[in-house]
Scaffold this active site. Structure first.
Site, PDB file in Angstrom:
ATOM      1  N   ASP A  13      34.826  33.078  14.803  1.00  0.00           N
ATOM      2  CA  ASP A  13      33.928  34.233  14.645  1.00  0.00           C
ATOM      3  C   ASP A  13      33.827  35.066  15.913  1.00  0.00           C
ATOM      4  O   ASP A  13      32.777  35.632  16.226  1.00  0.00           O
ATOM      5  CB  ASP A  13      32.520  33.784  14.205  1.00  0.00           C
ATOM      6  CG  ASP A  13      32.577  32.899  12.979  1.00  0.00           C
ATOM      7  OD1 ASP A  13      33.333  33.243  12.060  1.00  0.00           O
ATOM      8  OD2 ASP A  13      31.899  31.868  12.950  1.00  0.00           O
ATOM      9  N   LYS A  16      37.950  38.468  15.756  1.00  0.00           N
ATOM     10  CA  LYS A  16      39.414  38.619  15.745  1.00  0.00           C
ATOM     11  C   LYS A  16      39.875  39.649  14.719  1.00  0.00           C
ATOM     12  O   LYS A  16      40.874  40.331  14.930  1.00  0.00           O
ATOM     13  CB  LYS A  16      40.087  37.264  15.451  1.00  0.00           C
ATOM     14  CG  LYS A  16      39.834  36.218  16.519  1.00  0.00           C
ATOM     15  CD  LYS A  16      40.516  34.910  16.189  1.00  0.00           C
ATOM     16  CE  LYS A  16      39.968  34.178  14.997  1.00  0.00           C
ATOM     17  NZ  LYS A  16      38.564  33.731  15.118  1.00  0.00           N
ATOM     18  N   ARG A 142      51.683  13.510   2.775  1.00  0.00           N
ATOM     19  CA  ARG A 142      52.878  13.827   1.987  1.00  0.00           C
ATOM     20  C   ARG A 142      52.644  13.779   0.480  1.00  0.00           C
ATOM     21  O   ARG A 142      53.503  13.432  -0.294  1.00  0.00           O
ATOM     22  CB  ARG A 142      54.043  12.919   2.404  1.00  0.00           C
ATOM     23  CG  ARG A 142      54.495  13.224   3.802  1.00  0.00           C
ATOM     24  CD  ARG A 142      55.219  12.108   4.453  1.00  0.00           C
ATOM     25  NE  ARG A 142      54.317  10.992   4.717  1.00  0.00           N
ATOM     26  CZ  ARG A 142      54.664   9.895   5.360  1.00  0.00           C
ATOM     27  NH1 ARG A 142      55.898   9.747   5.783  1.00  0.00           N
ATOM     28  NH2 ARG A 142      53.804   8.936   5.566  1.00  0.00           N
ATOM     29  N   ARG A 302      26.066  31.327   6.005  1.00  0.00           N
ATOM     30  CA  ARG A 302      25.150  30.475   6.778  1.00  0.00           C
ATOM     31  C   ARG A 302      24.765  31.149   8.099  1.00  0.00           C
ATOM     32  O   ARG A 302      25.605  31.807   8.722  1.00  0.00           O
ATOM     33  CB  ARG A 302      25.836  29.148   7.130  1.00  0.00           C
ATOM     34  CG  ARG A 302      26.045  28.231   5.956  1.00  0.00           C
ATOM     35  CD  ARG A 302      26.736  26.960   6.378  1.00  0.00           C
ATOM     36  NE  ARG A 302      28.125  27.171   6.753  1.00  0.00           N
ATOM     37  CZ  ARG A 302      28.934  26.212   7.194  1.00  0.00           C
ATOM     38  NH1 ARG A 302      28.481  24.993   7.333  1.00  0.00           N
ATOM     39  NH2 ARG A 302      30.185  26.473   7.493  1.00  0.00           N
ATOM     40  N   PRO A 303      23.505  30.970   8.556  1.00  0.00           N
ATOM     41  CA  PRO A 303      23.158  31.506   9.875  1.00  0.00           C
ATOM     42  C   PRO A 303      23.991  30.795  10.941  1.00  0.00           C
ATOM     43  O   PRO A 303      24.160  29.581  10.882  1.00  0.00           O
ATOM     44  CB  PRO A 303      21.676  31.161  10.040  1.00  0.00           C
ATOM     45  CG  PRO A 303      21.278  30.351   8.868  1.00  0.00           C
ATOM     46  CD  PRO A 303      22.401  30.286   7.901  1.00  0.00           C
TER      47      PRO A 303
HETATM   48  P1  IMP Z   1      36.351  23.418   7.372  1.00  0.00           P
HETATM   49  O1  IMP Z   1      37.367  24.177   8.116  1.00  0.00           O
HETATM   50  O2  IMP Z   1      35.815  24.128   6.156  1.00  0.00           O
HETATM   51  O3  IMP Z   1      36.778  22.011   7.061  1.00  0.00           O
HETATM   52  O4  IMP Z   1      35.059  23.259   8.336  1.00  0.00           O
HETATM   53  C1  IMP Z   1      35.111  22.482   9.537  1.00  0.00           C
HETATM   54  C2  IMP Z   1      34.255  23.128  10.619  1.00  0.00           C
HETATM   55  O5  IMP Z   1      34.873  24.335  11.059  1.00  0.00           O
HETATM   56  C3  IMP Z   1      32.847  23.512  10.172  1.00  0.00           C
HETATM   57  O6  IMP Z   1      31.960  23.363  11.261  1.00  0.00           O
HETATM   58  C4  IMP Z   1      32.995  24.990   9.826  1.00  0.00           C
HETATM   59  O7  IMP Z   1      31.763  25.670   9.911  1.00  0.00           O
HETATM   60  C5  IMP Z   1      33.965  25.420  10.902  1.00  0.00           C
HETATM   61  N1  IMP Z   1      34.758  26.609  10.529  1.00  0.00           N
HETATM   62  C6  IMP Z   1      35.801  26.656   9.675  1.00  0.00           C
HETATM   63  N2  IMP Z   1      36.292  27.904   9.594  1.00  0.00           N
HETATM   64  C7  IMP Z   1      35.565  28.653  10.422  1.00  0.00           C
HETATM   65  C8  IMP Z   1      35.618  30.035  10.799  1.00  0.00           C
HETATM   66  O8  IMP Z   1      36.454  30.833  10.356  1.00  0.00           O
HETATM   67  N3  IMP Z   1      34.692  30.447  11.698  1.00  0.00           N
HETATM   68  C9  IMP Z   1      33.772  29.597  12.243  1.00  0.00           C
HETATM   69  N4  IMP Z   1      33.689  28.304  11.923  1.00  0.00           N
HETATM   70  C10 IMP Z   1      34.577  27.829  11.024  1.00  0.00           C
END
Ligand code: IMP
Length: 428
Positions: A13, A16, A142, A302-303
């Site tokens: 965040d 980008k 796999r 989410r906040p």
């Molecule tokens: P997942 O990638 O959905 O498995 O989430 C794993 C962790 O990465 C969690 O804490 C998510 O909130 C965080 N996360 C995944 N993608 C993003 C993103 O694009 N921005 C910020 N946090 C992310």
């Protein structure tokens, strides 16, 4: 054959999407190499505001090939929906392609993401619930289904039969969930195969061909280095490699092709989901920053947790990626603060450290050591040259550069393309 990477230097965040949309005006191709629709990139330009989760952020430029590489995990419904929405808003998607090697997020991955998170209880990662982690688990085990596999029906049916039986056993016997029906999943695959067929190809070859023709390729990072499966605050990480190594494996690209690696840093820190964040703000200060910056997840709403700039973590990101230049975003959010703080070290277990620790329990005990600098009362918002910035803002930028050991080549002062200060041309 120049390729340039744009990589998140923090916990995702960082803004980008705006940076990539801005730089994409100078390139021929933008390629996503990792993650899935857990990402949320916001692009604001003369065509409107776009929230992109899978389609590369350069898609709004008509000359740009938008490619999803093999390292990405793809939820076909999300991808097809996004393409349809872009088309309906007048964006040309005829140059969009997806790797036949990219793994598919299957319906059982989404079910398992939720069930696994529930079972983690207080140790939950706070995943986005999009099935990204379980899809990468299957890739490594796999037993994944790839985009190309959807189009090989004869082989897909027995394979899916086998995989789904194992997944259903896990869902029902371990987590007490409801089994998925093979025929339903197959019907979904048949539809996906037809709809994805026009886009699926050997994208590594396309990227290599473009580079061989001396075209410029921008590698679009998703998430951030501190969420990297290897280099992040494990286990509170995503399941892919957002850092530079992931760009090579996630595209089938030689490191020699990459001539610039740009790190994107927000002027403060944010994090969504669980896990330690030493410079986190709490209470009223956090709430007012969150509100001012509208720090709410693009993907889940989410906040986001917010805090001061963590230069220890930032320096670590620079080392892991070998950033050749950085981008500073959302500087304008700090306008009007009486003072600004930078975390320059951690106090932990009776001592001080200035390295980002591998041990996440140790990181959780770290207390920030702050350096405080005077704020600025003139706005930086919408500035387009360094000379328009107040002196104290320039001093803040300079201090961050010294601490990171890498200069800022671009400073973003607002969401639109025009609100950008180019200190040094990054794409030559
Ligand atoms: P997942 O990638 O959905 O498995 O989430 C794993 C962790 O990465 C969690 O804490 C998510 O909130 C965080 N996360 C995944 N993608 C993003 C993103 O694009 N921005 C910020 N946090 C992310």
């Amino acid at each position: 054959m120049p390729a340039y990477a744009v990589i998140g230097g923090q916990w995702g965040d960082e803004g980008k999407g705006k940076v990539i949309d801005y730089l994409a005006g100078k390139v021929d191709c933008v390629v996503r190499y990792a993650g899935g629709n857990n990402a949320g990139h916001t692009v604001v330009n003369e065509r409107g505001t776009f929230q992109l989760h899978l389609v590369p952020s350069g898609i709004c430029w008509p000359q740009v090939f938008g490619i999803i590489g093999n390292g990405v995990v793809v939820d076909p419904d999300v991808l097809l929906g996004e393409l349809q929405q872009l088309t309906s808003r007048g964006i040309d998607t005829s140059k969009f392609l997806v790797s036949e090697r990219a793994h598919v997020i299957m319906p059982y991955h989404i079910v398992l993401d939720r069930l696994e998170e529930e079972s983690r209880g207080s140790g939950a990662i706070g995943t986005t619930g999009r099935g990204v982690g379980p899809a990468y688990v299957d890739k490594t085990a796999r037993s994944g289904i790839r985009v190309g596999d959807l189009m090989d029906w004869e082989a897909l049916v027995p394979r899916l039969e086998q995989v789904l039986a194992a997944k259903n056993a896990l869902i029902t016997k371990i987590y007490g969930g409801e089994a998925l029906v093979l025929e339903d999943v197959l019907a979904q695959c048949r539809r996906w195969a037809e709809d994805l067929r026009p886009y699926a190809c050997a994208t590594e070859q396309i990227v290599q061909d473009l580079l061989a023709e001396n075209k410029r390729v921008l590698l679009e990072g998703a998430q951030g280095t501190l969420l990297d499966i290897d280099h992040g605050s494990y286990p509170f990480v995503t399941s892919s490699s957002p850092s530079i190594g992931g760009a090579c494996t996630g595209l089938g690209l030689s490191p020699q092709a990459i001539v610039g690696v740009m790190g994107v840093f927000k002027a403060y820190t944010s994090r969504v989901g669980s896990g330690p964040m030493p410079s986190e703000m709490v209470g009223v200060a956090a709430e007012s920053l969150r509100e001012k910056a509208q720090e709410y997840g693009t993907t889940t709403g989410r906040p986001r947790r917010v805090g001061w700039f963590d230069a220890v973590a930032g320096k670590y990101s620079c080392l892991v990626n070998g950033f050749t230049g950085n981008v500073l975003t959302r500087l304008d959010i700090l306008d009007g603060f009486p003072s600004v703080k930078i975390c320059i070290g951690y106090r932990v277990d009776g001592g001080e450290i200035n390295r980002f620790p591998a041990n996440t329990n140790l990181l959780a005990r770290c207390q920030p050591i702050y350096e405080e600098m005077p704020g600025w009362d003139r706005p930086t918002a919408s500035a387009t040259t360094l000379s328009q910035l107040p002196e104290n803002a320039l001093a803040y930028i300079k201090r961050l550069e010294d601490l990171l050991g890498c200069p800022f080549q671009i400073i973003s002062t607002g969401p639109s393309r025009e609100e950008t200060i180019v200190v040094e041309e990054t794409i030559k």
